[in-house]
Structures are given as C-alpha cells and as structure tokens.
Scaffold this motif. Structure first.
Motif, PDB file in Angstrom:
ATOM      1  N   ARG A  31       0.846  -1.199   0.000  1.00  0.00           N
ATOM      2  CA  ARG A  31       0.000   0.000   0.000  1.00  0.00           C
ATOM      3  C   ARG A  31       0.878   1.244   0.000  1.00  0.00           C
ATOM      4  O   ARG A  31       1.848   1.332   0.768  1.00  0.00           O
ATOM      5  CB  ARG A  31      -0.932  -0.024   1.192  1.00  0.00           C
ATOM      6  N   TYR A  33       0.812   5.659  -0.408  1.00  0.00           N
ATOM      7  CA  TYR A  33      -0.017   6.865  -0.269  1.00  0.00           C
ATOM      8  C   TYR A  33       0.773   8.091  -0.688  1.00  0.00           C
ATOM      9  O   TYR A  33       1.985   8.175  -0.455  1.00  0.00           O
ATOM     10  CB  TYR A  33      -0.425   7.063   1.199  1.00  0.00           C
ATOM     11  N   TYR A  35       0.581  12.327  -0.057  1.00  0.00           N
ATOM     12  CA  TYR A  35      -0.004  13.423   0.701  1.00  0.00           C
ATOM     13  C   TYR A  35       0.645  14.724   0.243  1.00  0.00           C
ATOM     14  O   TYR A  35       1.769  14.738  -0.261  1.00  0.00           O
ATOM     15  CB  TYR A  35       0.274  13.274   2.205  1.00  0.00           C
ATOM     16  N   PRO A  43      -0.293  17.334   6.867  1.00  0.00           N
ATOM     17  CA  PRO A  43      -0.409  16.696   5.544  1.00  0.00           C
ATOM     18  C   PRO A  43      -1.862  16.393   5.195  1.00  0.00           C
ATOM     19  O   PRO A  43      -2.669  16.080   6.071  1.00  0.00           O
ATOM     20  CB  PRO A  43       0.394  15.398   5.711  1.00  0.00           C
ATOM     21  N   PHE A  45      -4.300  14.079   2.487  1.00  0.00           N
ATOM     22  CA  PHE A  45      -4.302  12.904   1.623  1.00  0.00           C
ATOM     23  C   PHE A  45      -4.598  13.286   0.180  1.00  0.00           C
ATOM     24  O   PHE A  45      -5.501  14.085  -0.098  1.00  0.00           O
ATOM     25  CB  PHE A  45      -5.357  11.920   2.128  1.00  0.00           C
ATOM     26  N   TYR A  48      -4.138   6.917  -3.126  1.00  0.00           N
ATOM     27  CA  TYR A  48      -3.741   5.687  -2.466  1.00  0.00           C
ATOM     28  C   TYR A  48      -3.736   4.537  -3.460  1.00  0.00           C
ATOM     29  O   TYR A  48      -4.644   4.430  -4.290  1.00  0.00           O
ATOM     30  CB  TYR A  48      -4.722   5.448  -1.318  1.00  0.00           C
ATOM     31  N   GLU A  56      -8.165   5.085  -4.469  1.00  0.00           N
ATOM     32  CA  GLU A  56      -8.875   6.254  -3.959  1.00  0.00           C
ATOM     33  C   GLU A  56      -8.125   7.530  -4.324  1.00  0.00           C
ATOM     34  O   GLU A  56      -6.894   7.548  -4.323  1.00  0.00           O
ATOM     35  CB  GLU A  56      -9.035   6.156  -2.440  1.00  0.00           C
ATOM     36  N   LEU A  91       4.496  14.295   0.113  1.00  0.00           N
ATOM     37  CA  LEU A  91       4.943  13.190   0.951  1.00  0.00           C
ATOM     38  C   LEU A  91       4.404  11.869   0.439  1.00  0.00           C
ATOM     39  O   LEU A  91       3.251  11.778   0.022  1.00  0.00           O
ATOM     40  CB  LEU A  91       4.471  13.403   2.388  1.00  0.00           C
ATOM     41  N   ARG A  95       2.755   1.135   3.617  1.00  0.00           N
ATOM     42  CA  ARG A  95       2.507   0.233   4.731  1.00  0.00           C
ATOM     43  C   ARG A  95       2.236  -1.163   4.189  1.00  0.00           C
ATOM     44  O   ARG A  95       1.847  -1.329   3.031  1.00  0.00           O
ATOM     45  CB  ARG A  95       1.343   0.714   5.592  1.00  0.00           C
ATOM     46  N   SER A  99      -4.359  -4.775   8.251  1.00  0.00           N
ATOM     47  CA  SER A  99      -5.148  -3.589   8.589  1.00  0.00           C
ATOM     48  C   SER A  99      -4.551  -2.762   9.717  1.00  0.00           C
ATOM     49  O   SER A  99      -4.681  -1.556   9.733  1.00  0.00           O
ATOM     50  CB  SER A  99      -6.569  -4.002   8.950  1.00  0.00           C
ATOM     51  N   THR A 102       0.869   0.486  10.542  1.00  0.00           N
ATOM     52  CA  THR A 102       0.944   1.928  10.417  1.00  0.00           C
ATOM     53  C   THR A 102       1.622   2.313   9.116  1.00  0.00           C
ATOM     54  O   THR A 102       2.214   1.496   8.431  1.00  0.00           O
ATOM     55  CB  THR A 102       1.701   2.515  11.605  1.00  0.00           C
ATOM     56  N   GLN A 103       1.531   3.581   8.766  1.00  0.00           N
ATOM     57  CA  GLN A 103       2.181   4.101   7.567  1.00  0.00           C
ATOM     58  C   GLN A 103       3.546   4.662   7.923  1.00  0.00           C
ATOM     59  O   GLN A 103       3.720   5.296   8.956  1.00  0.00           O
ATOM     60  CB  GLN A 103       1.329   5.212   6.951  1.00  0.00           C
ATOM     61  N   PHE A 105       6.504   7.168   6.459  1.00  0.00           N
ATOM     62  CA  PHE A 105       6.638   8.266   5.514  1.00  0.00           C
ATOM     63  C   PHE A 105       8.059   8.421   5.003  1.00  0.00           C
ATOM     64  O   PHE A 105       9.032   8.158   5.721  1.00  0.00           O
ATOM     65  CB  PHE A 105       6.217   9.586   6.179  1.00  0.00           C
TER      66      PHE A 105
END
Lengths: 114, 112
Positions: A31, A33, A35, A43, A45, A48, A56, A91, A95, A99, A102-103, A105
């Motif tokens: 995954r 992302y 930002y 930040p 979003f 994703y 998304e 940014l 992850r 579920s 955490t992400q 960066f």
C-alpha cells in the motif's frame, strides 16, 4: 537504508512546467499513499494505491495531477502545467497489507513554483 | 474518522517529561488513537498507537482515558531532538484505505 525514499528532495520550477516525483516504498509494502503539505498545515491525503491499483483519490487531486504505480513497487506523481498554488511538500508513505499496520513516511519532495 | 483537538503549542524543559494532550470526544468504539510527529523539513514519524489500554514503547507512552474521549502522549525525558509538531489522529483500522487525516497538531518546543 530500508525506509521510504523520494526523489528529488527539492524541485524549483516555473509556472506552467510539468514536474514528476518518484517514491520508492519499503520493500514488500503493497500500500502506497501520497499526501501534500502546505506551510503550517498538517499533511492532506491525495491518493492511495494497493499494489498497482489506484483505489482512492482525494478531491484535492485535480485533473492536472496524475499518479501511477505501474508494477506495484515505485510510484510517480506528475503535475502538469504547474501553478504557484502547487508549491508544497509532497509526501509519500507506505505500509504492509494488514489492517493494523501503520504508515511509514518518506522525507518528502519540496516543490516551489515560481 | 473522529475529529481531534490539540493545543497549538507547548514548551517543555530538557530532561523533563513532556505531556501532550489530545481530545477526541466523538471517538467510536472501533477507532484507534495514533500519534505521529514531524520534525522540521522531514516526513511524519510514527510514534505509538492504542485502542483502549495504555501503551508504551521505546519512544513514548500513550495514556487513554477510560471513556476514551481523550489521551495523553508522554515523552518521559524530553531532549532537544524531540522538538517537533506532534499529531494525534483517530482512525478506524480495517482493510480499507486507512489514509490518515492530520489536524494542526501541537508544536512542542523543548528548551535547554
């Protein structure tokens, strides 16, 4: 270094030019992302990916913005016809697929549009 | 995701404990409390997260009230390198996108 990396770290461009940023996530993180962070704000979003699929997109991601993750590994974020309002820190985070994870960066790419 | 409220800024003396509060009075039962920090010109760094119980790791402790409407991040012995913006984020943990919604955070200044 096994963390999230981003390139370039800084980019200065003139209004109307196109720019492309790259993000290399932590290996095996499926995954990813993007930002955006403007001065003095937290930040926000943008978009994703799960593997190569873009799942998304935020309303902040105008038609001038496009992101790809062609092989499910690195990702690129392109901004066409840059405007001064695009000046920000971009940014990237990644992850693993479970579920609760955490992400993590990257250091970000600071874009300045003159 | 539930909204959080944090003081915009705090000071702390070097070597003392820094206690950063966060209010999340509308938190739902399946929402976790996450803390990140952002040192100047760097990307956000994960610190800790929890659901109900207090949590501790090598960086910090997280104290969540029994009603879960507020929490406190504790840095037990603050150093100058802990000067940063600290973000409290509340979110559901599931198999959806799990994107993070950052508020304004608390700017912690650790002073010698």
């Amino acid at each position: 270094d096994t963390g999230v990396s981003q390139d370039p770290r800084h980019k200065i461009t003139k209004r109307g030019q196109n720019v492309t940023f790259r993000c290399d996530p932590i290996s095996e993180h499926n995954r990813l992302y993007w930002y955006r962070q403007t001065l003095g704000q937290g930040p926000e979003f943008l978009t994703y990916f799960q593997n190569e699929a873009q799942l998304e997109k935020s309303r902040l991601l105008s038609d001038r913005f496009s992101a790809e993750r062609p092989k499910g590994s690195f990702s690129t974020l392109e901004i066409q016809r840059t405007e001064q309002g695009d000046s920000a820190m971009y940014l990237c985070a990644s992850r693993p697929g479970t579920s609760a994870d955490t992400q993590y960066f990257g250091p970000g790419t600071r874009l300045t549009v003159l | 995701d539930a909204k959080t409220t944090q003081p915009p800024s705090m000071d702390c003396a070097e070597g003392r404990a820094a206690n950063l509060p966060c209010n999340h009075s509308t938190i739902s039962g399946n929402e976790y409390v996450y803390w990140y920090r952002q040192i100047h010109s760097q990307g956000p760094q994960y610190i800790i997260h929890g659901l109900k119980n207090n949590e501790t790791n090598e960086m910090a402790s997280l104290i969540i009230t029994e009603d879960r409407k507020s929490s406190t991040l504790i840095l037990p012995h603050a150093t100058l390198r802990d000067t940063a913006v600290y973000y409290c984020i509340v979110r559901v943990v599931d198999n959806a996108g799990n994107m993070l919604t950052f508020g304004g955070g608390t700017r912690l200044m650790v002073k010698p």
